[in-house]
Motif scaffolding. Structure first.
Motif, short mmCIF file in Angstrom:
data_model
loop_
_atom_site.label_atom_id
_atom_site.label_comp_id
_atom_site.label_asym_id
_atom_site.label_seq_id
_atom_site.Cartn_x
_atom_site.Cartn_y
_atom_site.Cartn_z
N LYS A 1 0.83 -1.21 0.00
CA LYS A 1 0.00 0.00 0.00
C LYS A 1 0.86 1.25 0.00
O LYS A 1 0.63 2.19 -0.75
CB LYS A 1 -0.91 -0.01 1.23
N VAL B 1 0.97 4.15 -2.97
CA VAL B 1 0.59 5.55 -2.73
C VAL B 1 1.78 6.48 -2.93
O VAL B 1 1.65 7.56 -3.50
CB VAL B 1 0.01 5.71 -1.31
N HIS C 1 1.84 9.67 -5.37
CA HIS C 1 1.87 11.01 -4.80
C HIS C 1 3.27 11.53 -4.52
O HIS C 1 3.43 12.68 -4.13
CB HIS C 1 1.03 11.05 -3.52
N LYS D 1 4.96 14.70 2.05
CA LYS D 1 3.68 14.75 2.77
C LYS D 1 3.34 13.39 3.36
O LYS D 1 2.34 12.75 3.01
CB LYS D 1 2.56 15.19 1.82
N SER E 1 -0.12 12.64 4.88
CA SER E 1 -1.23 12.39 3.95
C SER E 1 -1.04 11.07 3.21
O SER E 1 -2.01 10.39 2.87
CB SER E 1 -1.35 13.54 2.95
N ILE E 2 0.21 10.70 2.97
CA ILE E 2 0.46 9.39 2.37
C ILE E 2 -0.05 8.28 3.27
O ILE E 2 -0.72 7.34 2.81
CB ILE E 2 1.97 9.21 2.09
N ALA F 1 -2.39 8.48 5.38
CA ALA F 1 -3.85 8.50 5.36
C ALA F 1 -4.39 7.90 4.05
O ALA F 1 -5.30 7.07 4.07
CB ALA F 1 -4.33 9.93 5.54
N LYS F 2 -3.79 8.34 2.94
CA LYS F 2 -4.27 7.88 1.65
C LYS F 2 -4.09 6.38 1.47
O LYS F 2 -4.89 5.71 0.81
CB LYS F 2 -3.54 8.62 0.52
N ALA F 3 -3.02 5.87 2.05
CA ALA F 3 -2.76 4.43 1.94
C ALA F 3 -3.66 3.63 2.87
O ALA F 3 -3.68 2.41 2.80
CB ALA F 3 -1.29 4.15 2.23
N GLY F 4 -4.36 4.35 3.72
CA GLY F 4 -5.21 3.66 4.68
C GLY F 4 -4.40 2.90 5.71
O GLY F 4 -4.86 1.93 6.31
#
Length: 232
Positions: free
Chosen positions: A42, A46, A50, A54, A57-58, A60-63
């Motif tokens: 993951k 991500v 991206h 950051k 946020s990475i 977060a985006k990767a869950g």
DNA sequence: AACAGAGCCAACCGCGGCGCG
DNA sequence: ACGCGCCGCGGTTGGCTCTGT
């Protein structure tokens, strides 16, 4: 030291074990501990999309239930492309010794001069191999033996970090260098020889041009040919 | 075979610097 | 100018494997 194939096999086993542990975790708290293959995947995906910035946020985006710091570390030390894993070559080891002599415990800077190597890897290698060897040689030298290699590294016997105060200055000046591996940074560095005093007499022991040393403009990202200029 | 200590490495922690509002 | 949040760094720790007894 065990062969690196075995090492990586070990790591895989460890990873599987930690996977089980993570599966048992409830998802409330931030994950800590070993990364799983799934998390790695993951994060890699991500980050590829991206970019390696950051980190919060990475994460977060990767869950990923990880802090940004942890993601950054994992990326830099393990997932980053062109990571070189395996035995440190003699040439690399020699370079580490010289750079440490020059820079002290500036692992990120040292790593910046060793394509594919991470600061963590170099730090670990130093702590587990080189520092001990240096101590041994120093002892031998005190007993009476002496040789060229001992003389070369004899000024590195200080406790790591003892001259960081001075070196923070250098660090500030060369901050960009640590990212050099990513590519294009060309740095203009003031000569370290003007630091004077204590450990930085080390610089005068090295017959190199500091500006030249940190001029990355003429080199490809992943070769060691530049090293030859500084080896003697 | 069992245990202890050493070795090793991945990951975490704490701190300082920097950028932004 | 100040406070806050994020990033990056170096130091340290945790946990696994290896080796010797």
């Amino acid at each position: 030291m065990a062969p690196k194939k075995e090492e990586s096999a070990k790591r895989e086993v460890m990873k599987m074990k930690s996977l089980e542990a993570v599966m048992k975790n409830t998802k409330r708290e931030v994950n800590k501990g070993a990364w799983t293959a799934e998390e790695d995947q993951k994060l890699a995906e991500v980050t590829a999309i991206h970019g390696a910035k950051k980190w919060k946020s990475i994460a977060a985006k990767a869950g990923l239930n990880r802090c940004g710091k942890s993601c950054r570390l994992r990326w830099l030390n393990y997932l980053r492309p062109n990571i070189k894993r395996g035995n440190i070559s003699d040439q690399e080891e020699d370079l580490i010794l010289r750079l440490h002599k020059l820079l002290g415990n500036r692992w990120s800077l040292i790593a910046g001069r060793l394509p594919g190597r991470t600061d963590n890897e170099i730090k670990n290698y130093w702590n587990s191999h080189l520092s001990k060897r240096i101590n041994q040689k120093e002892k031998q030298r005190n007993i009476g033996g002496d040789d060229d290699s001992t003389r070369q590294i004899s000024t590195v016997d200080q406790k790591p970090g003892t001259h960081l105060g001075e070196q923070n200055k250098i660090h500030g000046e060369m901050k960009q260098d640590s990212s050099s591996e990513e590519g294009t940074t060309t740095t203009t560095t003031t000569s370290a020889s003007n630091k004077g005093g204590d450990d930085h007499e080390n610089y005068s022991n090295l017959d190199i041009d500091i500006d030249d040393f940190f001029d990355f403009s003429n080199e490809g990202p992943f070769n060691l040919e530049w090293v030859n200029k500084f080896l003697y």
